[in-house]
Scaffold this motif. Structure first.
Motif, PDB file in Angstrom:
ATOM      1  N   ALA A 246    -129.785  11.637 -28.599  1.00  0.00           N
ATOM      2  CA  ALA A 246    -130.316  10.336 -29.021  1.00  0.00           C
ATOM      3  C   ALA A 246    -131.838  10.298 -28.927  1.00  0.00           C
ATOM      4  CB  ALA A 246    -129.709   9.228 -28.175  1.00  0.00           C
TER       5      ALA A 246
ATOM      6  N   ALA B 161    -125.132   0.677 -37.117  1.00  0.00           N
ATOM      7  CA  ALA B 161    -125.621   1.666 -36.161  1.00  0.00           C
ATOM      8  C   ALA B 161    -126.871   1.189 -35.449  1.00  0.00           C
ATOM      9  CB  ALA B 161    -125.923   2.983 -36.893  1.00  0.00           C
TER      10      ALA B 161
ATOM     11  N   ALA C  94    -116.984   5.484 -26.662  1.00  0.00           N
ATOM     12  CA  ALA C  94    -117.633   4.388 -27.382  1.00  0.00           C
ATOM     13  C   ALA C  94    -118.013   3.252 -26.435  1.00  0.00           C
ATOM     14  CB  ALA C  94    -116.715   3.879 -28.489  1.00  0.00           C
TER      15      ALA C  94
ATOM     16  N   VAL D 129    -121.439   2.510 -28.360  1.00  0.00           N
ATOM     17  CA  VAL D 129    -121.635   2.950 -29.735  1.00  0.00           C
ATOM     18  C   VAL D 129    -120.595   2.266 -30.620  1.00  0.00           C
ATOM     19  CG1 VAL D 129    -121.567   4.930 -31.312  1.00  0.00           C
ATOM     20  CG2 VAL D 129    -122.585   5.177 -29.039  1.00  0.00           C
TER      21      VAL D 129
ATOM     22  N   ALA E  96    -126.759   4.684 -33.493  1.00  0.00           N
ATOM     23  CA  ALA E  96    -125.606   5.583 -33.418  1.00  0.00           C
ATOM     24  C   ALA E  96    -124.401   4.885 -34.009  1.00  0.00           C
ATOM     25  CB  ALA E  96    -125.325   5.991 -31.980  1.00  0.00           C
TER      26      ALA E  96
ATOM     27  N   TYR F 235    -125.073  13.302 -25.089  1.00  0.00           N
ATOM     28  CA  TYR F 235    -125.322  12.252 -26.068  1.00  0.00           C
ATOM     29  C   TYR F 235    -126.739  11.697 -25.924  1.00  0.00           C
ATOM     30  CZ  TYR F 235    -125.375   7.612 -28.137  1.00  0.00           C
ATOM     31  OH  TYR F 235    -125.737   6.499 -28.847  1.00  0.00           O
TER      32      TYR F 235
END
Length: 484
Positions: free
Chosen positions: A122, A480, A152, A157, A3, A118
């Protein structure tokens, strides 16, 4: 799974377009990609297949990923309905309102919903591309944040920060963000991108080096100004400030801009037509001499109807009709064309009612139940596809003369007996080329533009190609995936 989150040094730095382009570029590489925005604030919404609401930008980003829009892509949507209040939509469904009095407390409670969505995305994807909101430098909003560094940090992330060089001061905005945010937040930022660059990139080489030196963040590239971005659906109301006068060599279609205008991207397909000049009329200006007037949607119908009268636009619209020129109302604009709009239960604000423009023999009663569905059908002899997203029920003699027939049964909208005034609840009505041609033929214009959906797809591929050329996408993928 990986991510990466893209935050900006401010609003309108190009986050939505950049995320859409990166989604398409990664999808073109064969990856399974999902877009995600923890919290969006916009009155331009789209409807998912299961009847949920998400921000229009996330629907476009889903198209970029070549997957259907999903409520998990935008778990929290705020739809401004007053100077200090917003309708709160969570996982696609209305959950009340947030205002200045309960903003901080209410926002903290939404992190659970954000993380739930999220994690669901994912599990489906090779990579989730996350879009922030506003700027992490707004440190006065950091406590309880779910849109930028709050998310975040909670989801761990990594972040890429976007700076807009076109507005000026990009070195100060990037270095200044590093200076004011907390060290733990700054550590989440792994690199930066310069957006909307015009000219020779070599002229900013020293600027890039200065940012790297002062922040320690990796320079991930400089993206030029992207003309194809103009062809993506409009979401941010900032674009409405860029109004213009009518071009003398084109046919004018005018749309007055009310304070709570919604889903104004319904007019975007008309911009594909070289013969048409779409004029968004700002407050304080008269509606110009136009071949056609379109009334767009609204988040607060009664308040915006009163605003139309206060501006004197009702006089302009009635004079336009007396000249035997057509008017089309979309969603809230359709309701305004009727005799009356009533809100007996205070769904939009204080209970009350207001007289409409009286151009259609219909009345609307606002209720708490919101209609949310994707639809297809035929109007003016041509096919259309789109979605409904509205409160209220509209009835009357002209509604017995519907504008369109829906696939699977049912009807949409209303048409005056002389055909001069029409209203529809369908967002995206003008997207398909044949439907647009049917409307433009009424004002003596030829439609030569493509279907809107096909043009969006083409624009996304053009943006993705520019990203592959000018940004270090391999380095972004490494970040990521935790390899950088």
């Amino acid at each position: 799974m990986g991510a990466l989150m893209f935050q900006g040094t401010g609003s309108d730095v190009g986050k939505s377009v950049l995320v859409a382009g990166i989604c398409r570029a990664l999808a073109n590489r064969g990856l399974s990609v999902r877009p995600f925005k923890p919290q969006n604030m916009s009155n331009n919404a789209a409807v998912t297949a299961d009847g949920g609401e998400i921000g229009r930008a996330q629907a476009t980003q889903a198209i970029a990923c070549r997957v259907p829009p999903d409520v998990d892509m935008n778990p929290v949507l705020l739809k401004p309905q007053g100077d200090r209040t917003s309708q709160l939509v969570v996982h696609g469904r209305v959950r009340g309102t947030l205002g200045s009095a309960n903003w901080r407390e209410g926002r903290r409670e939404l992190m659970t919903a954000v993380l739930q969505s999220y994690r669901a995305l994912a599990e489906q994807a090779d990579i989730v591309v996350v879009e922030g909101a506003g700027s992490p430098a707004e440190i006065n909003l950091r406590a309880g944040d779910i849109a930028n560094m709050g998310f975040a940090r909670a989801a761990q992330v990594p972040v890429v920060l976007i700076g807009d060089i076109d507005r000026g001061g990009v070195i100060a905005s990037l270095v200044g963000t590093h200076a004011v945010i907390a060290p733990d937040d700054a550590a989440m930022i792994r690199g930066f991108v310069i957006n909307k660059f015009r000219g020779d990139p070599a002229l900013f080489a020293d600027g890039m080096a200065a940012i790297v030196q002062r922040t320690g963040w990796a320079a991930l590239g400089m993206l030029p100004w992207l003309p194809p971005a103009r062809r993506l659906p409009s979401e941010d109301a900032v674009i409405l400030e860029r109004t213009h006068s009518a071009a003398s060599d084109r046919i004018v279609i005018a749309c007055p801009v009310t304070p709570r205008i919604a889903n104004f991207d319904d007019l975007d397909p008309l911009r594909l037509e070289p013969a048409i000049d779409v004029v968004m009329v700002p407050p304080g200006e008269a509606i110009p001499d136009a071949a056609m007037i379109i009334l767009a949607g609204s988040k607060t119908i009664i308040a915006d109807m009163r605003f139309i009268r206060a501006q004197g636009w009702d006089v302009d619209i009635l004079a336009h009709v007396r000249k035997r020129r057509p008017v089309l109302g979309l969603c809230g604009g359709y309701q305004m064309l009727g005799r009356q709009i009533a809100d007996p239960d205070g769904v939009e604000g204080p209970a009350g009612e207001v007289a409409g423009l009286g151009l259609l023999d219909v009345e609307t009663v606002l209720t708490g139940d919101k209609t949310l569905r994707q639809v297809r059908g035929v109007a003016l002899g041509a096919a259309f596809s789109g979605y409904e997203i509205h409160l209220g029920r509209t009835t009357g003699c002209d509604a017995d003369r519907p504008l369109g027939q829906l696939s699977g049964g049912g009807a949409d909208g209303a048409m005056r007996a002389d055909g001069l005034v029409a209203g529809s609840y369908i967002h995206g009505l003008l997207g398909e080329a044949a439907q647009r041609a049917a409307w433009l033929s009424r004002i003596g214009a030829d439609a030569t533009g493509p279907d809107h959906a096909a043009d969006i797809d083409c624009a996304l591929d053009e943006i993705a190609a520019a990203i592959e050329k000018h940004l270090d996408l391999d380095a972004m993928l490494a970040i990521a995936r935790g390899a950088a």
